[in-house]
Scaffold this active site. Structure first.
Site, PDB file in Angstrom:
ATOM      1  N   TYR A  73      -0.992   3.559   6.699  1.00  0.00           N
ATOM      2  CA  TYR A  73      -1.384   2.429   5.853  1.00  0.00           C
ATOM      3  C   TYR A  73      -2.887   2.455   5.588  1.00  0.00           C
ATOM      4  O   TYR A  73      -3.338   2.317   4.446  1.00  0.00           O
ATOM      5  CB  TYR A  73      -0.974   1.116   6.512  1.00  0.00           C
ATOM      6  CG  TYR A  73      -1.221  -0.100   5.657  1.00  0.00           C
ATOM      7  CD1 TYR A  73      -0.354  -0.428   4.623  1.00  0.00           C
ATOM      8  CD2 TYR A  73      -2.327  -0.921   5.881  1.00  0.00           C
ATOM      9  CE1 TYR A  73      -0.574  -1.541   3.826  1.00  0.00           C
ATOM     10  CE2 TYR A  73      -2.554  -2.036   5.090  1.00  0.00           C
ATOM     11  CZ  TYR A  73      -1.676  -2.343   4.067  1.00  0.00           C
ATOM     12  OH  TYR A  73      -1.909  -3.449   3.273  1.00  0.00           O
ATOM     13  N   LYS A  80      -4.808   2.985   1.976  1.00  0.00           N
ATOM     14  CA  LYS A  80      -5.659   1.950   1.398  1.00  0.00           C
ATOM     15  C   LYS A  80      -7.098   2.424   1.243  1.00  0.00           C
ATOM     16  O   LYS A  80      -7.791   2.030   0.296  1.00  0.00           O
ATOM     17  CB  LYS A  80      -5.584   0.678   2.244  1.00  0.00           C
ATOM     18  CG  LYS A  80      -4.233  -0.019   2.188  1.00  0.00           C
ATOM     19  CD  LYS A  80      -3.836  -0.382   0.764  1.00  0.00           C
ATOM     20  CE  LYS A  80      -2.526  -1.143   0.696  1.00  0.00           C
ATOM     21  NZ  LYS A  80      -2.139  -1.494  -0.695  1.00  0.00           N
TER      22      LYS A  80
END
Length: 288
Positions: free
Chosen positions: A154, A158
């Site tokens: 994640y 990002k």
């Protein structure tokens, strides 16, 4: 009147619109007069959202990592609703747990949806945004600025979209396309509620500073993002204090490592699998 309602009659595309923040953004854009193209994986949920909006809305069940499918959707949106002048790249999934124990296919799928899917979304709709001198908003995260242990896929995705946005902002500015990024913290979505059911992520959030642990209502965040769309903001921070993290981000890796040494060795943690209903739908689509 046009200045008071700059989105009136415009076409806006929102990915990941079947639930959570994507649904919330779509609702607030519709309340401000935009016509909506809802994109996501869950056909029934997308249809329900489209039918509930106060303006014209249509939906497309498609995987944002499928370039040819997204190109076709972009053509269909233009022909059925008009040329989009707003695109919000919100589609995203997450999983947690130690990297060494993670499912390689799921880890890769997070990167593909969050980063590659965002790039494919912009590529598909860029001709429309160029024609309208439009606005692209990338949904990012505090994880873009400060990587957290147990969330490697994640955080990597990002951080990747942040760099992508910075590159695209400079590249598209001469063409009149504005590119923005939204740095967000915890929200009351099914993904975050699911995360709290797993010890590894519950422990991670529990050791964050008090302001960073707070969970915000989706509707409040979505309203702020709709305003950012109206203003063609280059960056939006919610909560507002996230802006101060930019100043201190160089020191974050050392602080996070110190935290990890003191807390993450106390308990055995296991992988969470895909988080939330949207994450599970994306994982299933990716044959994970």
């Amino acid at each position: 009147m046009k200045q008071q309602r700059p989105l009136e009659g415009r076409v806006a595309v929102v990915t990941g619109a079947a639930r959570g923040l994507g649904e919330g953004i779509a609702r607030h854009l519709a309340r401000r007069g935009a016509r909506l193209a809802l994109v996501g994986l869950e056909e029934e949920e997308l249809a329900a959202v489209a039918q509930s909006l106060p303006t014209t809305a249509k939906h497309w069940a498609v995987d944002v990592t499928d370039h040819e499918a997204m190109r076709r959707v972009a053509d269909e949106v233009r022909h059925s609703l008009g040329t989009p002048s707003v695109v919000v790249a919100n589609a995203g999934i997450a999983e947690g747990g130690p990297f060494a124990e993670s499912d390689p296919a799921l880890w890769r799928r997070v990167i593909e949806v969050n980063l590659i899917g965002s790039a494919i979304t912009l590529r598909a709709f860029l001709p429309s945004l160029t024609a309208t001198h439009g606005y692209y908003l990338q949904i990012a995260s505090l994880a873009s600025m400060g990587a957290a242990p147990m969330m490697s896929a994640y955080c990597a995705s990002k951080a990747g979209v942040e760099s992508f946005v910075h590159a695209m902002r400079a590249e598209q500015a001469p063409r009149g396309v504005a590119v923005g990024i939204a740095y967000l913290n915890w929200m009351d979505t099914d993904m975050i509620r699911d995360a709290d059911e797993h010890a590894v992520l519950r422990e991670l959030r529990a050791h964050m500073p008090a302001p960073a642990r707070k969970i915000y209502p989706v509707d409040t965040v979505a309203a702020r993002l709709a305003t950012a769309v109206e203003q063609r903001s280059s960056a939006v921070y919610f909560p507002a204090w996230l802006r101060t993290v930019q100043v201190a981000r160089a020191a974050l890796p050392a602080l996070v490592t110190r935290f990890a040494r003191g807390t993450l060795t106390r308990s055995p943690f296991t992988a969470t699998g895909p988080l939330g209903a949207g994450g599970r739908a994306a994982a299933e689509r990716g044959s994970i």
